[in-house]
Design an enzyme around this catalytic site. Structure first.
Site, PDB file in Angstrom:
ATOM      1  N   GLN A 191       0.836  -1.197   0.000  1.00  0.00           N
ATOM      2  CA  GLN A 191       0.000   0.000   0.000  1.00  0.00           C
ATOM      3  C   GLN A 191       0.871   1.248   0.000  1.00  0.00           C
ATOM      4  OE1 GLN A 191      -2.577  -1.969   3.391  1.00  0.00           O
ATOM      5  NE2 GLN A 191      -3.374   0.082   3.021  1.00  0.00           N
ATOM      6  N   PHE A 222      -6.043  -3.802   3.587  1.00  0.00           N
ATOM      7  CA  PHE A 222      -6.714  -3.562   4.876  1.00  0.00           C
ATOM      8  C   PHE A 222      -5.800  -2.933   5.908  1.00  0.00           C
ATOM      9  CE2 PHE A 222      -8.648  -7.457   2.975  1.00  0.00           C
ATOM     10  CZ  PHE A 222      -9.813  -6.858   2.540  1.00  0.00           C
ATOM     11  N   GLU A 226       0.360  -1.433   4.647  1.00  0.00           N
ATOM     12  CA  GLU A 226       0.727  -0.018   4.690  1.00  0.00           C
ATOM     13  C   GLU A 226       2.203   0.102   5.059  1.00  0.00           C
ATOM     14  OE1 GLU A 226      -1.846   2.637   6.944  1.00  0.00           O
ATOM     15  OE2 GLU A 226      -0.294   4.172   7.011  1.00  0.00           O
ATOM     16  N   ARG A 304      -5.134   7.958  16.644  1.00  0.00           N
ATOM     17  CA  ARG A 304      -6.493   7.880  16.122  1.00  0.00           C
ATOM     18  C   ARG A 304      -7.451   7.299  17.159  1.00  0.00           C
ATOM     19  NH1 ARG A 304      -9.183   8.849  11.286  1.00  0.00           N
ATOM     20  NH2 ARG A 304      -7.363   9.316  10.014  1.00  0.00           N
ATOM     21  N   ARG A 336      -7.658  -1.310   8.891  1.00  0.00           N
ATOM     22  CA  ARG A 336      -8.927  -0.610   8.621  1.00  0.00           C
ATOM     23  C   ARG A 336      -9.559  -0.016   9.883  1.00  0.00           C
ATOM     24  NH1 ARG A 336     -13.167  -3.570   4.541  1.00  0.00           N
ATOM     25  NH2 ARG A 336     -14.076  -1.725   3.588  1.00  0.00           N
ATOM     26  N   PHE A 338      -7.758   1.858  12.012  1.00  0.00           N
ATOM     27  CA  PHE A 338      -6.489   2.423  12.482  1.00  0.00           C
ATOM     28  C   PHE A 338      -6.587   2.963  13.907  1.00  0.00           C
ATOM     29  CE2 PHE A 338      -2.780   5.388  11.903  1.00  0.00           C
ATOM     30  CZ  PHE A 338      -1.909   4.540  11.255  1.00  0.00           C
ATOM     31  N   THR A 432      -3.877  11.584  10.110  1.00  0.00           N
ATOM     32  CA  THR A 432      -3.689  12.436  11.288  1.00  0.00           C
ATOM     33  C   THR A 432      -2.296  13.066  11.276  1.00  0.00           C
ATOM     34  OG1 THR A 432      -3.029  10.511  12.570  1.00  0.00           O
ATOM     35  CG2 THR A 432      -5.340  11.144  12.651  1.00  0.00           C
ATOM     36  N   ALA A 501      -5.984   5.403   5.263  1.00  0.00           N
ATOM     37  CA  ALA A 501      -6.747   6.434   5.954  1.00  0.00           C
ATOM     38  C   ALA A 501      -8.012   6.837   5.194  1.00  0.00           C
ATOM     39  CB  ALA A 501      -5.875   7.658   6.253  1.00  0.00           C
ATOM     40  N   GLU A 704     -12.943   3.025   5.431  1.00  0.00           N
ATOM     41  CA  GLU A 704     -12.875   2.512   6.792  1.00  0.00           C
ATOM     42  C   GLU A 704     -14.153   2.640   7.609  1.00  0.00           C
ATOM     43  OE1 GLU A 704      -9.215   4.922   7.222  1.00  0.00           O
ATOM     44  OE2 GLU A 704      -8.477   3.214   8.345  1.00  0.00           O
TER      45      GLU A 704
HETATM   46  N1  LUZ Z   1      -2.509   5.546   8.200  1.00  0.00           N
HETATM   47  C1  LUZ Z   1      -1.743   6.565   8.588  1.00  0.00           C
HETATM   48  C2  LUZ Z   1      -3.814   5.522   8.440  1.00  0.00           C
HETATM   49  O1  LUZ Z   1      -0.543   6.535   8.365  1.00  0.00           O
HETATM   50  N2  LUZ Z   1      -2.313   7.604   9.202  1.00  0.00           N
HETATM   51  C3  LUZ Z   1      -3.624   7.670   9.480  1.00  0.00           C
HETATM   52  O2  LUZ Z   1      -4.104   8.644  10.032  1.00  0.00           O
HETATM   53  C4  LUZ Z   1      -4.419   6.579   9.095  1.00  0.00           C
HETATM   54  N3  LUZ Z   1      -5.710   6.561   9.362  1.00  0.00           N
HETATM   55  C5  LUZ Z   1      -6.421   5.522   8.995  1.00  0.00           C
HETATM   56  C6  LUZ Z   1      -5.818   4.472   8.344  1.00  0.00           C
HETATM   57  N4  LUZ Z   1      -4.529   4.475   8.072  1.00  0.00           N
HETATM   58 MO1  MOS Z   2      -5.157   1.783   6.434  1.00  0.00          MO
HETATM   59  S1  MOS Z   2      -5.615   1.081   8.253  1.00  0.00           S
HETATM   60  O1  MOS Z   2      -6.119   2.927   5.909  1.00  0.00           O
HETATM   61  O2  MOS Z   2      -3.885   1.184   5.658  1.00  0.00           O
END
Ligand code: LUZ
Ligand code: MOS
Length: 750
Positions: A191, A222, A226, A304, A336, A338, A432, A501, A704
């Site tokens: 991701q 999901f 990331e 978060r 998902r 977070f 955030t 996010a 999400e």
């Molecule tokens: N990933 C991130 C996220 O790096 N920062 C965020 O605020 C976030 N929020 C939701 C899902 N992934």
């Molecule tokens: Mo995410 S928890 O939006 O990779």
């Protein structure tokens, strides 16, 4: 508008990592994960593995040319262990061989000996030993201490939630191809191509421009890809660097479950105070996040949790503190929601417990405290609320009817009991971490009028490429056949934020809109000048140039050809950064979110009170979409999110033993919802609104937020259990598995 991938998906022609044709000479990697959760390494003997026929190289931390570091939020995570291991499954050595089978066989021949150190699996134990990833953080509003003293009712308790395995259908994997001059092309199921590129550059000791990361699509992410796709891509690149050959690693399911982090479990103390008329006057909570053995994204996830600690309620006095606790579990990561779902679960536990002790329905408290437009969240932002509208819509149509029907059912049945819950949600859209709220798009128009769009967005089944496609189609006003969305590639689009996010379509869609508009404006200007007309009088629409609403006879293709001859640029690279958002971490206040997404779910369940098994009869949702730009894609996200949330709250149970060994390490021991455990009725109503917002085409982010409707199932089950046994000692510990349900049906408060 259907999903642009439908055709190739259905025919099995879509390309995932394992579909990329392999070059001659490709080698295959496998990684030895530590067999101990916390130990000093006494011996790491790779000699037998090296002797195995087909093994090309066994790689340990000593072979790393650059830095042995892949930490996310902070540099606390080694690619390969050096002196110690901190979790079971932590990579210790890597084998590169002529086949994946040989590589895996060789891994088993590596001798690992360690001296066991203390294993911590409980975040509260870690907190007591001050094993925190970073100092705790606190968000506050008003004066909760003072407010509690004025409350008619004050209720305290503990809430626990477990983690969740991502179970993307495509496991983690990557394929690295060495090119000339220490350049590499890497295909990765990630991701976050830039996360891969950044850490790979560090580990190899090469500049980022040597590394081309390319992603066609993912079979699900999901959040699990990331940050945690990075290691596998870096392993492949390291293998390619050291052998000069292409190296591929596509994890099997057990490796993936055993070696990658999951959603964070939390254990939380809460306290809620209400007035006589059921206004929540004060709320306090201390969250213990089980971060696992490395920071990864835990500090951002923690943040978060704080942002969503009051869910969609306005509470004038709040003090919430969160601690990211270092344990010897797998480093937990984005999933998902977070951290948001974990925060929202706790306030719902607090409300449920308060309602039970007052002998009323939780809905009585929930509805009185929904946030209104203009109310302040504990982090300073003022709400533009759809909370009441969504709640009222569900309640008006279904609540009384369902409640009455359930009361009749429960009076008539002694061994089956039904329960219902209302679950309002509120989710802030934006990373955030403010700097991540930027994206770029590169749009090319070719001589034949066809268009190629590149962005930083990763298609992972969520339909983002379809939305980006729609943006180009709408702005250029051309036939869909003319448009192609390219792969996500770090040579075309740099410094990408991860697709995460829920912001991917907003950020990359807006950048695409800007790039397309820039080209369109040049084309209009050119058309106007060649028609000797004013630009305001010229419109390019439906593949034709119109002057004062009259067809000029100039087609899209002809216009492009002429613009090229006139040396007009037919390409544009655009940059979008979300306006208006800011956050001051010193005072923990600001306006961090572009907007919020709201909604409410009503859940009805039936529990079999002999077996503890249950069915989810219905989930009725009214969801705030803004103006949906693609109802099919949005509906897919909604349905998938709800069921994934239900899985987290019901059957998905991650089990570690006291030695930090993951026992639920396969699909035989970790169960996710299938069609039989999905709600029998899932009725989702989109609530559209004309209000302005910062979403692409006013179509609010939908990745999400729907997951959090699943939290309602926990409370519906709890209510059914209480209908059978009002004295039940059932606690606030998710997931509510059938086993826990059974214990709750028959376990009594002493
Ligand atoms: N990933 C991130 C996220 O790096 N920062 C965020 O605020 C976030 N929020 C939701 C899902 N992934
Ligand atoms: Mo995410 S928890 O939006 O990779």
């Amino acid at each position: 508008m259907q999903n642009i991938d439908t055709y190739t998906h259905v025919r099995g022609e879509s390309i995932y990592l394992d579909d990329i044709p392999e070059l001659a000479g490709t080698l295959y990697a496998a990684v030895l994960g530590s067999p101990m959760a916390h130990a000093k390494i006494l011996k790491l003997d790779t000699s037998l593995a090296e002797k195995l026929d087909g093994v090309v190289k066994v790689i340990t931390s000593k072979d790393i040319p650059g830095k042995n570091q892949i930490g996310g939020a902070i540099p606390d995570e080694l690619l390969l262990a050096e002196d110690e291991v901190h979790f079971e499954g932590m990579p210790v050595a890597m084998v590169v061989a002529t086949s994946a089978t040989i590589a895996k066989k060789a891994v088993k021949l590596i001798k690992f000996e360690g001296q066991l150190l203390e294993v911590i699996t409980d975040p509260r134990v870690a907190a007591a030993k001050n094993q925190l990833i970073l100092p705790p953080r606190t968000f506050s509003l008003g004066d909760s201490e003072k407010a509690f003293a004025t409350c008619e009712y004050v209720i305290e308790g503990v809430a626990d939630n477990n983690g969740q395995e991502h179970l993307y259908i495509e496991t983690q994997g990557a394929y690295a191809i060495p090119l000339e001059n220490k350049k590499f092309r890497i295909y990765s199921s990630t991701q976050g191509p830039t996360a891969v590129q950044t850490h790979m550059a560090d580990v190899l000791g090469v500049p980022m421009h040597k590394l081309e990361i390319d992603v066609t699509r993912l079979g699900g992410g999901f959040g699990g890809k990331e940050d945690q796709a990075t290691a596998w891509a870096v392993f492949c690149a390291l293998g390619a660097y050291l052998t000069g050959k292409p190296v591929k690693y596509s994890l099997d399911r057990m490796e993936d479950i055993r070696m990658t982090g999951k959603r964070h479990p939390y254990s939380t103390d809460y306290k809620i105070g209400l007035s006589k008329d059921l206004k929540i006057l004060a709320y306090a909570a201390t969250f213990h996040q089980n971060a696992g053995a490395a920071a990864d994204l835990s500090p951002a996830v923690l943040e978060r949790t704080l942002f969503h600690a009051t869910n969609s309620y306005y509470i004038p006095n709040v003090k919430v503190t969160a601690k990211s606790c270092r344990t010897n579990l797998l480093p937990n990561t984005a999933f998902r929601g977070f951290g948001g779902p974990q925060g929202m679960f706790v306030i719902e536990c607090a409300i449920a417990k308060a309602a039970e002790s007052l002998g009323i329905e939780a809905a009585e408290i929930q509805k009185r405290n929904l946030i209104n437009t203009g109310d302040e969240f504990p982090y300073g932002q003022k709400a533009v609320s759809e909370a009441h509208a969504c709640w009222d819509d569900v309640a008006k149509e279904k609540l009384t009817e369902t409640r009455n029907r359930i009361n009749v059912f429960n009076a008539q049945h002694s061994l089956y009991k039904k329960g219902l819950s209302m679950m309002p949600i509120c989710f802030g859209i934006s990373f955030t971490k403010i700097p991540l709220n930027q994206a770029r798009a590169l749009v090319h128009v070719y001589l034949d009028g066809s268009v190629h769009v590149s962005t930083g967005a990763i298609e992972m089944g969520q339909g983002v490429n379809t939305k980006i496609f729609q943006v180009a189609e709408k702005i250029f006003s051309i036939q869909p056949e003319r448009i192609t969305i390219g792969t996500t590639n770090t040579y075309r689009i740099t410094n990408t934020s991860p697709s995460a996010a829920s912001t991917t379509a907003d950020l990359n869609g807006k950048a695409t809109e800007m790039a397309c508009l820039a080209i369109m404006n040049r084309l209009r200007e050119f058309a106007a000048s060649s028609l000797d007309a004013k630009i305001e009088e010229v419109v390019i629409h439906h593949e034709k140039v119109w002057h004062k609403e009259k067809d000029t006879g100039i087609t899209w293709e002809a216009l492009i050809g002429k613009a090229y001859l006139a040396r007009i640029s037919l390409s544009e690279h655009a940059h979008y950064a979300t306006p208006q958002i800011y956050f001051d971490g010193k005072i923990e206040k600001g306006h961090p979110f572009a907007y919020h997404v709201y909604g409410t779910a009503l859940t009805e369940v039936t529990v079999d009170c002999i077996r503890g098994t249950y069915e989810i009869d219905a989930v009725e949702i009214v969801h705030d979409v803004g103006k949906s730009m693609n109802r099919i894609v949005d509906m897919g996200q909604m349905e998938g999110g709800v069921v994934q949330g239900i899985g987290w709250m019901t059957m998905e149970e991650i089990v570690y033993d006291n030695n930090g060994k993951l026992r639920s390490n396969a699909l035989s021991t970790y169960k996710v919802p299938d069609i039989y455990s999905a709600p029998k009725l899932l009725n989702i109503k989109f609530r559209e609104s004309d209000k302005d917002n910062l979403a692409i085409f006013h179509s609010k982010a939908v990745g999400e937020p729907p997951l959090m409707y699943g939290i309602g199932t926990f409370f519906a089950l709890r209510n059914a259990i209480k209908a059978f046994n009002p004295n039940s000692n059932i606690g606030f510990s998710a997931p509510m598995t059938p086993e826990k349900t059974l214990m709750g049906l028959y376990g009594n408060k002493s």
